[in-house]
Scaffold this active site. Structure first.
Site, PDB file in Angstrom:
ATOM      1  N   VAL B  38       0.629 -21.181  47.964  1.00 28.76           N
ATOM      2  CA  VAL B  38      -0.767 -21.610  48.054  1.00 28.76           C
ATOM      3  C   VAL B  38      -1.135 -22.012  49.489  1.00 28.76           C
ATOM      4  CG1 VAL B  38      -2.380 -23.416  47.332  1.00 28.76           C
ATOM      5  CG2 VAL B  38      -0.892 -22.329  45.646  1.00 28.76           C
ATOM      6  N   VAL B 134      -6.422 -13.864  26.852  1.00 29.74           N
ATOM      7  CA  VAL B 134      -6.168 -12.603  26.152  1.00 29.74           C
ATOM      8  C   VAL B 134      -4.763 -12.106  26.483  1.00 29.74           C
ATOM      9  CG1 VAL B 134      -6.927 -10.226  25.758  1.00 29.74           C
ATOM     10  CG2 VAL B 134      -8.613 -11.975  26.342  1.00 29.74           C
ATOM     11  N   GLY B 136      -1.759 -13.267  26.331  1.00 33.19           N
ATOM     12  CA  GLY B 136      -0.752 -14.158  26.907  1.00 33.19           C
ATOM     13  C   GLY B 136      -0.307 -13.805  28.301  1.00 33.19           C
ATOM     14  N   GLU B 192      -0.012 -20.077  11.580  1.00 34.03           N
ATOM     15  CA  GLU B 192      -0.392 -21.484  11.546  1.00 34.03           C
ATOM     16  C   GLU B 192      -0.558 -21.938  10.093  1.00 34.03           C
ATOM     17  OE1 GLU B 192      -1.794 -23.228  14.434  1.00 34.03           O
ATOM     18  OE2 GLU B 192      -1.733 -21.578  15.870  1.00 34.03           O
ATOM     19  N   LYS B 207     -11.066 -12.093  21.659  1.00 35.71           N
ATOM     20  CA  LYS B 207     -10.401 -11.373  22.753  1.00 35.71           C
ATOM     21  C   LYS B 207     -11.097 -10.041  23.015  1.00 35.71           C
ATOM     22  CE  LYS B 207      -6.015 -13.669  21.864  1.00 35.71           C
ATOM     23  NZ  LYS B 207      -4.788 -13.644  21.007  1.00 35.71           N
TER      24      LYS B 207
END
Lengths: 435, 435
Positions: B38, B134, B136, B192, B207
């Site tokens: 960075v 979207v 991962g 889940e 997504k």
């Protein structure tokens, strides 16, 4: 920071071959869209070609044989598609030092003179983008440079040369030998008249250097890459691979390696390997490219697409052109070189790989014991042995655990001297999955 | 332009679940590398959680239950991992309006309130990055936004929900029904406790909206996406697919469509489809994600990797965090919303797809003629018919050419009324390859 452009972004195009023609065509076809995406129009101010009189389809006022003048003209971005080292190197250094952004597909130049080019870009704050230099249309460099900037990449492994992949795919389907398949590839337009850069692995080695530099934040040049081409791959190798449900691919492999003695380093190599047929890279046929990336947090990623050709390469060039043009409109700058890690490059002699060795041997008891003794004498550890009798001959296939190239060569030399060994049919490195 | 940071980049983390924990851990583990990438260090200044007393492993001074105060504090970047619409929406709008860069994985928020968030980002020049929303770990949004900015994307089609892919893969292997497979997935942690968002396709639809927006430079919200989940997929559907050498996948499909009457528009839908087993998306099993992209110049591209999970998602979040931090150090800004094309969204009723219909019929002459007559009456054109006799019953499989949903439903209703038709076994859309 690049100088902020307020009018149109002025672009000089160097080279008007397959890719250059497509770039110019798409710039015109999508002018309205591109202007909306950039925030201003993109204006093609000139095209440098060797023989301006050979392009009657292009408005004469755009053409010039004097690339240097075109670059030094009032342009904001130079798109270089002439390839090779000179005059591309001098032209791009001039452009970058003058603060002009550069978009290039020139893998050889980047792999040999990347450091110099990045330094020139830094001296003026210009952008240097080169997505098209590796794997054509596949977005690969931007993901490595940016998307994975918050991860630790451990391995990049891929099929990055379409010509050799076409030849190996064809040998796999037909059972034919290397020379005749190369001739066929040339006839079909998949191999150049002088195929050396492709078949001897120079092209893939340049790409491997670029990939390793980005993945490991370390300068890696073409000279750092161990390189073997496909000219030694025989029909016997391919047949041996088939009997093991494997296929032969030319891979570019960039690895982060570490040991307690030397700490962390990078190893970069290009050579043919046997891959299990169920490995995703095995099913990449013909002129397609695919690259696997492994990173600590992301896990395994794969990128697949067309690795060459006018339109796919033009897509990558234009993506970069839109990006550098946006940066100029914003007065900002994209990613610069990240080479802070400066990891040492491990010499190939210290790199170990697994090997497959296929032998024709006498069909009698005790042969395996003799062969195994030779491997043991050179401390090359055997992972799997398969014996198969057939008439008077028998075949013996050995897959080793990781061994150095030197140890393996010495082993094979000694194995070949055994009376019971009639022929060394195939010796090849193995990647992917269990032996 | 975001305000230029000179000291460390100060980051507020909202949410400390599976992903948040990994983000915090990796920020610490890779602090030196990230600072080098960075140009300054990244400092985690606070973590907003619902119950600070539940995280004894985190230094108490970092924890707060007051997310709003943390966002309004002296921070440069807000990383949002709490999910859902509120309070995430208000927190991020506040942050963006105050010029703070935002990194988020919140697909539902983006798909419902993207326009408002982008407007807030534009009002202050702040960055809004959302690669993790979207697929991962797969670098997908940056390639669409940037690498392909110089191309014309025509189609994005992918497996973007791991839970439903796990369930469909398991049904395909075991032959079991939907309900028992869902229970197993929940037991193994792949679904889940309340699986609605996944199995009913809401997650995939969010997504799809995000992908379509980027691909087509057009605002597409979740409400624009036609959505069917997998709850209606039966063991019979899977078995019918198998007999045709196909597999069933839940796909998000974003298409650029054009006709002479309405010009160009976009169609976005999520529903189960039968895919040929040799199609590359068919072999994407379990919790993996893969997305196909087709563009005019680039041709076909595929991106593959882990679509969910703490580490993979953290990789994407951190890639974005490094990017927005670099931008702040440079005083520059990344890609902003590109919605200039503003293409109309085509209603699903006007979208046509190919269908597979599997029937149990009486094994006697003339059945096919009766069935075909019903299809003809509704102007649904048949591409392929396969008949197979078995004992008293026979099976009849029809694959149609493109037809509207309405026409197909009317056809199936009338076919079911025929005396010779004992049962409609399976009706499902078909994608990929020839019928």
């Amino acid at each position: 920071m690049s100088e902020r452009v307020r009018g149109p972004v002025r672009v000089a195009l160097l080279g008007y071959g397959t890719v250059g023609t497509e770039v110019a065509r798409l710039l015109e076809e999508h002018a309205t869209d591109f202007a909306a995406r950039v925030g201003t129009s993109i204006e093609l101010t000139g095209i440098a070609v060797r023989r301006p009189d050979r392009h009657p389809d292009v408005p004469a006022e755009l053409l010039t044989a004097d690339a240097a003048s075109l670059v030094n003209d009032d342009v904001d971005v130079v798109v270089e598609l002439i390839g090779g080292i000179e005059p591309a190197r001098t032209l791009l250094l001039d452009a970058l030092r003058a603060g002009k952004s550069v978009v290039t597909a020139n893998k050889a130049l980047l792999a040999e003179h990347g450091a110099e080019l990045f330094a020139a870009a830094d001296s003026s704050g210009a952008d240097l983008y080169f997505e098209a230099s590796v794997a054509g249309a596949i977005p690969l460099l931007r993901p490595l440079r940016e998307s994975l900037a918050g991860d630790r990449i451990t391995r990049v492994m891929g099929i990055v040369n379409g010509t050799t992949n076409f030849i190996l795919s064809a040998m796999d389907s037909s059972g034919a030998g290397y020379s005749e398949t190369l001739e066929e590839a040339a006839r079909l337009g998949y191999a150049e008249a002088d195929p050396t850069a492709d078949v001897d692995g120079f092209d893939a080695a340049s790409k491997a250097a670029i990939l390793a530099s980005l993945a490991f934040h370390t300068r890696v040049s073409a000279a750092d890459v161990y390189r073997e081409g496909i000219a030694e791959v025989t029909a016997s190798d391919i047949a041996a691979a088939k009997t093991l449900d494997r296929t032969v691919k030319l891979l570019a492999i960039c690895e982060r390696v570490s040991d307690t003695e030397n700490g962390e380093s990078v190893a970069v190599r290009v050579h043919p390997v046997m891959l299990p047929r169920k490995h995703p890279l095995s099913s990449v046929d013909g002129a397609f490219n695919a690259v696997y990336v492994e990173a600590d947090a992301a896990g395994e990623l794969m990128f697949y697409g067309q690795g060459a050709g006018g339109s796919p390469t033009a897509s990558a060039v234009l993506g970069d052109l839109i990006a550098v043009a946006r940066n100029r409109v914003q007065g900002s700058r994209g990613s610069r070189e990240s080479a802070y890690a400066a990891l040492p490059v491990r010499p190939f002699a210290q790199t170990t790989t697994r090997y497959h060795i296929s032998l024709d041997v006498a069909d009698r008891a005790g042969v395996l014991a003799q062969v195994a003794a030779v491997f043991a004498a050179h401390e090359v550890s055997i992972a799997v042995v398969r014996q198969r009798g057939r008439a008077q001959d028998a075949s013996l296939v050995v897959v080793t655990h990781s061994a150095s190239d030197a140890a393996l060569r010495a082993t094979v030399d000694d194995v070949a001297k055994l009376d019971a060994v009639h022929q060394v049919v195939s010796v090849m490195r193995v990647e992917g999955g269990e032996p």
